[in-house]
Design a protein around this motif. Structure first.
Motif, short mmCIF file in Angstrom:
data_model
loop_
_atom_site.label_atom_id
_atom_site.label_comp_id
_atom_site.label_asym_id
_atom_site.label_seq_id
_atom_site.Cartn_x
_atom_site.Cartn_y
_atom_site.Cartn_z
N SER A 1 0.83 -1.21 0.00
CA SER A 1 0.00 0.00 0.00
C SER A 1 0.85 1.25 0.00
N GLY A 2 2.18 1.06 -0.08
CA GLY A 2 3.07 2.20 -0.26
C GLY A 2 3.73 2.73 0.99
N VAL A 3 3.58 2.05 2.13
CA VAL A 3 4.24 2.50 3.36
C VAL A 3 5.73 2.15 3.28
N PRO A 4 6.62 3.14 3.55
CA PRO A 4 8.07 2.84 3.48
C PRO A 4 8.50 1.86 4.57
N TYR A 5 9.54 1.04 4.25
CA TYR A 5 9.98 -0.01 5.17
C TYR A 5 10.42 0.56 6.51
N GLU A 6 10.99 1.75 6.50
CA GLU A 6 11.44 2.37 7.75
C GLU A 6 10.23 2.55 8.70
N ILE B 1 7.47 0.81 8.59
CA ILE B 1 7.01 -0.52 9.01
C ILE B 1 7.86 -1.01 10.18
N LEU B 2 9.19 -0.82 10.08
CA LEU B 2 10.09 -1.20 11.16
C LEU B 2 9.77 -0.42 12.43
N ALA B 3 9.56 0.89 12.26
CA ALA B 3 9.31 1.76 13.41
C ALA B 3 8.01 1.37 14.12
N SER B 4 7.06 0.83 13.37
CA SER B 4 5.79 0.45 14.00
C SER B 4 5.82 -1.00 14.50
N GLY B 5 7.02 -1.55 14.62
CA GLY B 5 7.14 -2.88 15.23
C GLY B 5 7.11 -4.03 14.25
N GLY B 6 7.12 -3.72 12.96
CA GLY B 6 7.11 -4.79 11.96
C GLY B 6 8.52 -5.20 11.59
N GLY B 7 8.65 -5.83 10.42
CA GLY B 7 9.96 -6.24 9.94
C GLY B 7 10.47 -7.48 10.66
N ILE B 8 11.76 -7.74 10.49
CA ILE B 8 12.32 -9.01 10.95
C ILE B 8 12.22 -9.17 12.47
N TRP B 9 12.29 -8.07 13.20
CA TRP B 9 12.23 -8.22 14.66
C TRP B 9 10.88 -8.72 15.14
N SER B 10 9.82 -8.47 14.35
CA SER B 10 8.51 -9.02 14.76
C SER B 10 8.53 -10.54 14.63
N THR B 11 9.22 -11.04 13.61
CA THR B 11 9.35 -12.50 13.45
C THR B 11 10.22 -13.09 14.56
#
Lengths: 408, 408
Positions: B95-100, B102-112
């Motif tokens: 939907s166009g949200v930048p990866y930074e 996504i990471l800042a909102s708790g997503g990305g590899i650390w959520s896994t």
């Protein structure tokens, strides 16, 4: 009225709402009911909503154990009937042989036409049935199938009869289209072929109800817009809808013709200009994109994102065919539309359900709504987005058509 | 010796020949026997050749009715064990949200990592088993599985124990790798973490034989080449092979380190320079490409064509993982390597069989040859190229491991 069946334990019941194509931002407006149930009576959706609100009676109940349900997919563009194969072409192309040389050595579309024309209807049915089964297992409850590898008029009629025979062998709804695909190799024969199509083939097809629409491949190396216009005039005279393969490689007026004549859909669109994108957005014609071709041939994808942002109603199809899209899964077509054409998951689902149904002139398919046929998919997981997220395995667990489980 | 089983009616029996990685043009040298048969004894290939030349005796015979047989596929790179999902990340990204963000909102590899660390081993096994099954059904008879979502040393041990438990639940050969994936968030803690890995984790893993190789993610946002060098030195001291995630986004010395230290494989390589391509080609290290990532993230693919033209030995893997490659089919990885990385069908097959086996240090897997384990696939069709041509449906009809049919 007592329901025949209630389906409970639905983690998410997801559908577009209301009839008619969804344009632009409306492609992102899904109805998502969590902890849902649906009731089926006489093969149609009787009721759908939050499980706690169901107060009716049912002859049977099943529990899908926290799996998501979405509408049955609609594949609005396939060439599922062919004989022969294009593996030599594939091998040559990926080994770097130019297409001109492949054509010159007897490959390309004419090899498929030769093989298809040489096959009996029984052979064609036997070849195509597993392809229809594959589309069904990966979620298609409605499947458009085109003629177009017959070329000779009687062979085109034969292909449409094959498609009718297939329709009797599958639980999927098969929608037949007469495709006027490639012109005669001799330029001098083109006008006579078009006349035969208009005066003989189309009246015959309409009379026997062998197709609901006529499609023309408008392209530099295929039909001109002027030739297509003659064919479409005959189609409309005989009560058939029209649609086009257009703007795939070049802009030769197909798109403008289609919009002017009220085509149900304009398909491909890889070569669309921004002005053409705006023109589609301002029309009631569906823009059908076919990402399998982009992946298989490595060509630039159609501007799916741009079409939706401009306000167009986009549908997504497999374009299943041996030469440019050996893609046997409508679910994967949606997965590719996200990766290659920039659609969101929501837009892809609408593009593969209600908008695809509109591209076929079917107001009743592609949504889960009281009164509509109970065509729906039970997915493998609890989050419907896995339908477009998953690559390489089938995200569809069960396929239901008119209230009956037809594949699992 | 009498065979346990003879398989007849093989339209094409296709395999790479002889041990060791196939470099460059040798990746196109397949042995294709038409109208073939193969004999199995004690779970190994006893004989393979033209059907008319088989003169032995067998306890049982089956006829595959003019279908092609290829070696069981080897998936040399997966992260098949994880908990949680990355659907929110996926939805946000497309939907166009930048990866930074996504990471800042708790997503990305650390959520896994959080979800995996919070799961029990039983839960991880239950989550991963269907993924292994999906890889197996689509042709993988040997599957590498990495740790790397544990982070804490005990959680990494736990992941490797999970992988060992999985190995006991599947007929596929599971090859475990210890992956040192992401560094601590605090720079000050990195050196101590590396010391713990070298002095505690690796000796423990080697002592318990929980992994056969150590992999390090060398990248600007992950480990430096200097840190990886310390880790690899410890791995080699303890008798473990080494491999790298490297040149995925940036060139920070990982590739040169891997070649210098004799890595089994360098994986990813999307950001390789032509000089680096030449360096790989001049080495005995396998170049493992992962086209699922290119499709899923829409990033430029690794230079598969260039690597082979330069003389490298290329392998192909799924990179199955929730964030960058939710690709559950090694056959589709090969299909994508053809479309996205420019491999021919022949090169893709070698990349998914014998070269992938070499990337795991397994000389016995990935070929059909007397004396080797009888791991092979019966395809749906008579032409083996359908394995890489078909999109969206499983081209594999039957999976045989050590002479027994394990999936059909």
């Amino acid at each position: 009225m007592k329901a025949d069946l209630v389906v409970r334990g639905i983690s998410q019941l997801v559908t577009a709402e209301g009839p008619g194509p969804k344009h632009g931002a409306a492609m992102r407006q899904l109805k998502v009911v969590e902890q849902a149930a649906l009731a089926v009576a006489d093969g149609r959706i009787q009721w759908a909503g939050a499980e706690g609100e169901w107060g009716g009676e049912a002859a049977a109940t099943i529990d899908v154990e926290q799996r998501a349900i979405v509408p049955g997919l609609v594949d609005p563009h396939t060439h599922a009937v062919w004989a022969g194969d294009r593996l030599e072409d594939f091998d040559a192309r990926i080994s770097g042989v130019p297409y001109e040389r492949i054509l010159a050595s007897g490959g390309g579309i004419w090899s498929t036409i030769r093989a298809t024309a040489a096959a009996t209807q029984d052979e064609l049915v036997a070849l195509a049935k597993p392809r229809i089964d594959a589309l069904l297992r990966s979620g298609a409850t409605t499947i458009e199938v085109k003629s177009g590898y017959g070329f000779a008029l009687e062979a085109e009629i034969g292909m449409l009869q094959t498609i009718r025979a297939l329709a009797g062998l599958t639980r999927a709804r098969v929608v037949p289209t007469l495709l006027i695909h490639v012109p005669p190799k001799e330029a001098a024969e083109r006008a006579a072929y078009v006349s035969d199509v208009c005066q003989t083939l189309i009246p015959e097809v309409a009379g026997q109800k062998l197709a609901v629409a006529v499609d023309v491949f408008v392209e530099k190396e295929a039909w001109s817009a002027a030739e297509a216009e003659r064919i479409f005039a005959s189609a409309q005279q005989h009560g058939l809808a029209i649609k086009l393969h257009t703007e795939q490689f070049h802009r030769v007026g197909g798109l403008e013709l289609g919009l002017r004549m009220g085509a149900l859909s304009v398909d491909h669109l890889e070569a669309c200009s921004p002005e053409q994108v705006a023109a589609i957005a301002g029309s009631s014609t569906i823009a059908t994109i076919l990402p399998g071709v982009s992946l298989h041939l490595g060509l630039p994808p159609a501007p799916g994102r741009g079409l939706i942002d401009a306000g167009a109603a986009v549908a997504v199809g497999t374009d299943l065919n041996p030469g440019s899209s050996p893609l046997f899964s409508p679910a994967m077509a949606l997965a590719l539309a996200v990766r290659l054409n920039g659609l969101t998951a929501q837009e892809a689902l609408v593009g593969g359900t209600t908008n695809a149904a509109c591209a076929l002139g079917l107001p009743e398919a592609g949504r889960i709504e009281p009164g509509l046929p109970a065509d729906f998919l039970v997915l493998q997981g609890s989050d419907w987005r896995e339908l477009v997220y998953t690559l390489g395995s089938n995200p569809v667990r069960e396929v239901w058509i008119r209230g009956e489980k037809v594949a699992a």
